[in-house]
Design a protein around this motif. Structure first.
Motif, PDB file in Angstrom:
ATOM      1  N   GLY A 110    -115.749   2.512 -20.203  1.00 52.69           N
ATOM      2  CA  GLY A 110    -116.925   1.776 -20.646  1.00 52.69           C
ATOM      3  C   GLY A 110    -118.205   2.337 -20.066  1.00 52.69           C
ATOM      4  N   TYR A 111    -118.121   3.467 -19.354  1.00 50.64           N
ATOM      5  CA  TYR A 111    -119.293   4.079 -18.715  1.00 50.64           C
ATOM      6  C   TYR A 111    -119.471   5.512 -19.185  1.00 50.64           C
ATOM      7  N   GLU A 112    -120.740   5.917 -19.336  1.00 52.39           N
ATOM      8  CA  GLU A 112    -121.066   7.301 -19.640  1.00 52.39           C
ATOM      9  C   GLU A 112    -120.962   8.142 -18.372  1.00 52.39           C
ATOM     10  N   ARG A 113    -120.726   9.432 -18.554  1.00 51.11           N
ATOM     11  CA  ARG A 113    -120.739  10.335 -17.401  1.00 51.11           C
ATOM     12  C   ARG A 113    -122.073  10.225 -16.697  1.00 51.11           C
ATOM     13  N   GLY A 114    -122.028  10.311 -15.381  1.00 46.70           N
ATOM     14  CA  GLY A 114    -123.228  10.153 -14.578  1.00 46.70           C
ATOM     15  C   GLY A 114    -123.449   8.715 -14.131  1.00 46.70           C
ATOM     16  N   THR A 115    -122.698   7.782 -14.724  1.00 52.99           N
ATOM     17  CA  THR A 115    -122.816   6.370 -14.353  1.00 52.99           C
ATOM     18  C   THR A 115    -121.462   5.799 -13.946  1.00 52.99           C
ATOM     19  N   ILE A 116    -120.415   6.608 -14.047  1.00 50.36           N
ATOM     20  CA  ILE A 116    -119.038   6.129 -13.872  1.00 50.36           C
ATOM     21  C   ILE A 116    -118.784   5.648 -12.450  1.00 50.36           C
ATOM     22  N   THR A 117    -118.084   4.543 -12.377  1.00 53.14           N
ATOM     23  CA  THR A 117    -117.634   3.942 -11.132  1.00 53.14           C
ATOM     24  C   THR A 117    -116.383   3.133 -11.458  1.00 53.14           C
ATOM     25  N   PRO A 118    -115.470   2.990 -10.514  1.00 56.44           N
ATOM     26  CA  PRO A 118    -114.331   2.114 -10.792  1.00 56.44           C
ATOM     27  C   PRO A 118    -114.748   0.648 -10.907  1.00 56.44           C
ATOM     28  N   LEU A 119    -115.889   0.286 -10.310  1.00 54.66           N
ATOM     29  CA  LEU A 119    -116.355  -1.098 -10.350  1.00 54.66           C
ATOM     30  C   LEU A 119    -116.775  -1.481 -11.764  1.00 54.66           C
ATOM     31  N   GLY A 120    -116.136  -2.510 -12.315  1.00 52.18           N
ATOM     32  CA  GLY A 120    -116.488  -2.993 -13.631  1.00 52.18           C
ATOM     33  C   GLY A 120    -115.948  -2.163 -14.770  1.00 52.18           C
ATOM     34  N   SER A 121    -115.106  -1.187 -14.465  1.00 55.96           N
ATOM     35  CA  SER A 121    -114.503  -0.394 -15.526  1.00 55.96           C
ATOM     36  C   SER A 121    -113.781  -1.315 -16.506  1.00 55.96           C
ATOM     37  N   THR A 122    -113.825  -0.971 -17.777  1.00 58.22           N
ATOM     38  CA  THR A 122    -113.189  -1.815 -18.782  1.00 58.22           C
ATOM     39  C   THR A 122    -111.675  -1.877 -18.620  1.00 58.22           C
ATOM     40  N   THR A 123    -111.111  -0.911 -17.924  1.00 58.06           N
ATOM     41  CA  THR A 123    -109.686  -0.932 -17.572  1.00 58.06           C
ATOM     42  C   THR A 123    -109.570  -0.589 -16.095  1.00 58.06           C
ATOM     43  N   ALA A 124    -108.711  -1.301 -15.382  1.00 60.42           N
ATOM     44  CA  ALA A 124    -108.535  -1.098 -13.938  1.00 60.42           C
ATOM     45  C   ALA A 124    -107.550   0.039 -13.690  1.00 60.42           C
ATOM     46  N   TRP A 125    -108.053   1.263 -13.647  1.00 59.35           N
ATOM     47  CA  TRP A 125    -107.205   2.428 -13.385  1.00 59.35           C
ATOM     48  C   TRP A 125    -107.008   2.594 -11.878  1.00 59.35           C
ATOM     49  N   PRO A 126    -105.922   3.236 -11.454  1.00 55.95           N
ATOM     50  CA  PRO A 126    -105.729   3.517 -10.023  1.00 55.95           C
ATOM     51  C   PRO A 126    -106.868   4.387  -9.480  1.00 55.95           C
ATOM     52  N   VAL A 127    -107.161   4.201  -8.196  1.00 56.62           N
ATOM     53  CA  VAL A 127    -108.265   4.919  -7.556  1.00 56.62           C
ATOM     54  C   VAL A 127    -107.710   5.800  -6.438  1.00 56.62           C
ATOM     55  N   PHE A 128    -108.076   7.079  -6.467  1.00 62.08           N
ATOM     56  CA  PHE A 128    -107.705   8.055  -5.449  1.00 62.08           C
ATOM     57  C   PHE A 128    -109.003   8.540  -4.803  1.00 62.08           C
ATOM     58  N   VAL A 129    -109.089   8.428  -3.499  1.00 60.45           N
ATOM     59  CA  VAL A 129    -110.320   8.704  -2.768  1.00 60.45           C
ATOM     60  C   VAL A 129    -110.098   9.854  -1.797  1.00 60.45           C
ATOM     61  N   ASP A 130    -111.020  10.810  -1.811  1.00 59.93           N
ATOM     62  CA  ASP A 130    -110.948  11.888  -0.832  1.00 59.93           C
ATOM     63  C   ASP A 130    -111.179  11.325   0.559  1.00 59.93           C
ATOM     64  N   GLU A 131    -110.411  11.821   1.517  1.00 61.81           N
ATOM     65  CA  GLU A 131    -110.470  11.301   2.885  1.00 61.81           C
ATOM     66  C   GLU A 131    -111.851  11.445   3.523  1.00 61.81           C
ATOM     67  N   GLY A 132    -112.698  12.327   3.002  1.00 68.39           N
ATOM     68  CA  GLY A 132    -114.039  12.521   3.542  1.00 68.39           C
ATOM     69  C   GLY A 132    -114.970  11.329   3.332  1.00 68.39           C
ATOM     70  N   ILE A 133    -114.540  10.355   2.574  1.00 68.12           N
ATOM     71  CA  ILE A 133    -115.369   9.171   2.308  1.00 68.12           C
ATOM     72  C   ILE A 133    -115.158   8.097   3.380  1.00 68.12           C
ATOM     73  N   ARG A 134    -114.039   8.191   4.094  1.00 67.03           N
ATOM     74  CA  ARG A 134    -113.761   7.197   5.150  1.00 67.03           C
ATOM     75  C   ARG A 134    -114.882   7.156   6.174  1.00 67.03           C
ATOM     76  N   GLY A 135    -115.183   5.935   6.623  1.00 63.95           N
ATOM     77  CA  GLY A 135    -116.113   5.755   7.721  1.00 63.95           C
ATOM     78  C   GLY A 135    -117.569   6.048   7.402  1.00 63.95           C
ATOM     79  N   ARG A 136    -117.908   6.149   6.126  1.00 62.39           N
ATOM     80  CA  ARG A 136    -119.277   6.509   5.742  1.00 62.39           C
ATOM     81  C   ARG A 136    -119.844   5.488   4.767  1.00 62.39           C
ATOM     82  N   ARG A 137    -121.138   5.340   4.797  1.00 60.21           N
ATOM     83  CA  ARG A 137    -121.846   4.590   3.757  1.00 60.21           C
ATOM     84  C   ARG A 137    -122.179   5.611   2.677  1.00 60.21           C
ATOM     85  N   VAL A 138    -121.796   5.321   1.437  1.00 54.57           N
ATOM     86  CA  VAL A 138    -121.959   6.299   0.371  1.00 54.57           C
ATOM     87  C   VAL A 138    -122.733   5.709  -0.805  1.00 54.57           C
ATOM     88  N   ALA A 139    -123.311   6.598  -1.589  1.00 52.78           N
ATOM     89  CA  ALA A 139    -123.976   6.240  -2.833  1.00 52.78           C
ATOM     90  C   ALA A 139    -123.099   6.712  -3.980  1.00 52.78           C
TER      91      ALA A 139
END
Length: 171
Positions: A110-139
């Motif tokens: 339900g999102y265009e490229r450049g706006t995509i986020t798992p939050l509010g996705s029209t379907t709840a797909w599994p999320v895989f996160v790179d370990e470099g995101i741990r412990g950080r505040r991210v945009a």
């Protein structure tokens, strides 16, 4: 490796909620604190980071990845890095993954490229996160152009029950 709770607004992809409203509603449903900010368009990762007052690696790319069975997943990687296909295939436990065309990603989330986020996705797909995101505040993308969101990486991981692994390489 679950997708976490069903996203708020899941049945509203064609409804009255904007992308950022779907993001905010889903974050609230997950008790995930996010900060939505207005952001001018940027022509590069470095420019986007400068506009947001962060380093490029603080910007997380939410990538939609298609499995050979036609299902999807989200891969979240820090700016300045890209998906390592061999690493991601190993973590997911499949032999083939690919980036879908923009129209397919839009239909899947339900999102265009450049706006995509798992939050509010029209379907709840599994999320895989790179370990470099741990412990950080991210945009990251906030569901529509002109907006970004800030979130604690660890809170994002917990909210989705995301799988965390080394899934990226430097660009």
């Amino acid at each position: 490796m679950g997708a976490g709770p069903e996203p708020a607004g899941r049945d509203l992809a064609g409804g009255d909620l904007t992308g950022r409203e779907r993001v905010a509603a889903d974050a609230a449903a997950r008790s995930l604190p996010v900060e939505l900010v207005v952001r001018p368009a940027a022509s590069s990762l470095a420019e986007a980071a400068d506009l947001l007052g962060v380093t490029p690696s603080d910007i997380v790319k939410s990538l939609v990845v298609k499995r050979s069975d036609g299902t999807f997943l989200f891969a979240l990687v820090p700016g300045g890095r890209s998906i390592s296909w061999p690493k991601l295939r190993t973590v997911v436990g499949v032999n083939k993954l690919q980036m879908p065309a923009a129209d397919v990603a839009l239909a899947a989330t339900g999102y265009e490229r450049g706006t995509i986020t798992p939050l509010g996705s029209t379907t709840a797909w599994p999320v895989f996160v790179d370990e470099g995101i741990r412990g950080r505040r991210v945009a990251m993308g906030a569901g529509e152009h002109g907006y970004s969101l800030f979130v604690a990486g660890d809170d994002l991981i917990a909210a989705f029950g995301a799988t965390v692994a080394d899934i990226s390489v430097p660009e």
